[in-house]
Design a protein around this motif. Structure first.
Motif: not given
Length: 215
Positions: A28-43, A74-80, A93-99
């Motif tokens: 289970t631990k070995k399998s978990a280390s083989m994957f990671e979660d990333i954030i994508v656009a739901a729409v 938290a690193e991308i919410l409320n950014k544009y 994240p590098a392609k987002l802006t706070v303004k």
């Protein structure tokens, strides 16, 4: 004798169960280390829209992923967003802006100028900045280069010494590293842009933070 056999049988069962549990935990631990979660656009997210929780989805991909996608909301919410993002596309994240992106209204002009290099952490797209101009000529009285503080302008884009946008360079990195900004495209009124054009060949522009803006 029966009691000894019973105890031996129970011990054997416990050992077997322990081994099975151990193997399960290990794999289970070995399998978990083989994957990671990333954030994508739901729409689909249009350029200029604000990132909100309902527009995000979490997907599991093979690790390590070469895409510098966000992993923590938290690193991308409320950014544009600075570009159109399709549903299912990783959010970088590098392609987002706070303004909010600039709305180039009538009467605004842009110009690309060379500046004294600054780290990309010092200035960002859509920042309002003040430029200081340092002349190549020496003032006769002070025997020092003439210095002039110019009107504020707004940063439209930033480039490295090879004229690649800072966004383009950072998006090609596995991990974010500050870049040196060597050129900036700025927006200002006609008089300001004409002044910058006249000065650019006779000295150096230095980026100053506009003291009136929020840090």
């Amino acid at each position: 004798m029966k009691l000894k056999k019973l105890i031996a049988t129970i011990l054997a069962i416990l050992v077997t169960v322990g081994a099975v549990i151990g193997e399960y935990v290990y794999f289970t631990k070995k399998s978990a280390s083989m994957f990671e979660d990333i954030i994508v656009a739901a729409v689909d997210i249009k350029k200029g829209e604000k990132i909100t929780q309902d527009k995000l989805a979490l997907v599991r991909v093979a690790a390590p992923t070469p895409i510098p996608a966000a992993k923590n909301p938290a690193e991308i919410l409320n950014k544009y967003v600075l570009y159109d993002i399709k549903r299912g596309e990783p959010i970088i994240p590098a392609k987002l802006t706070v303004k909010p992106p600039i709305d180039v209204s009538k009467g605004q002009y842009s110009i690309l100028i060379k500046i004294e290099p600054v780290p990309s952490t010092f200035v960002a797209k859509y920042d309002t900045i003040r430029l200081m101009f340092v002349s190549n000529t020496v003032d006769a009285k002070t025997q020092k280069p003439a210095i002039q503080i110019l009107d504020t302008v707004q940063v439209k884009n930033m480039y490295d010494a090879n004229f690649k946008t800072i966004e383009e360079v950072t998006s090609q990195q596995n991990a974010y590293q500050p870049m040196n900004v060597a050129y900036i495209e700025v927006l200002g009124n006609k008089d300001t842009v004409v002044q910058l054009k006249q000065l650019e060949k006779t000295g150096t522009f230095v980026v100053l933070k506009d003291m009136g803006q929020n840090q």
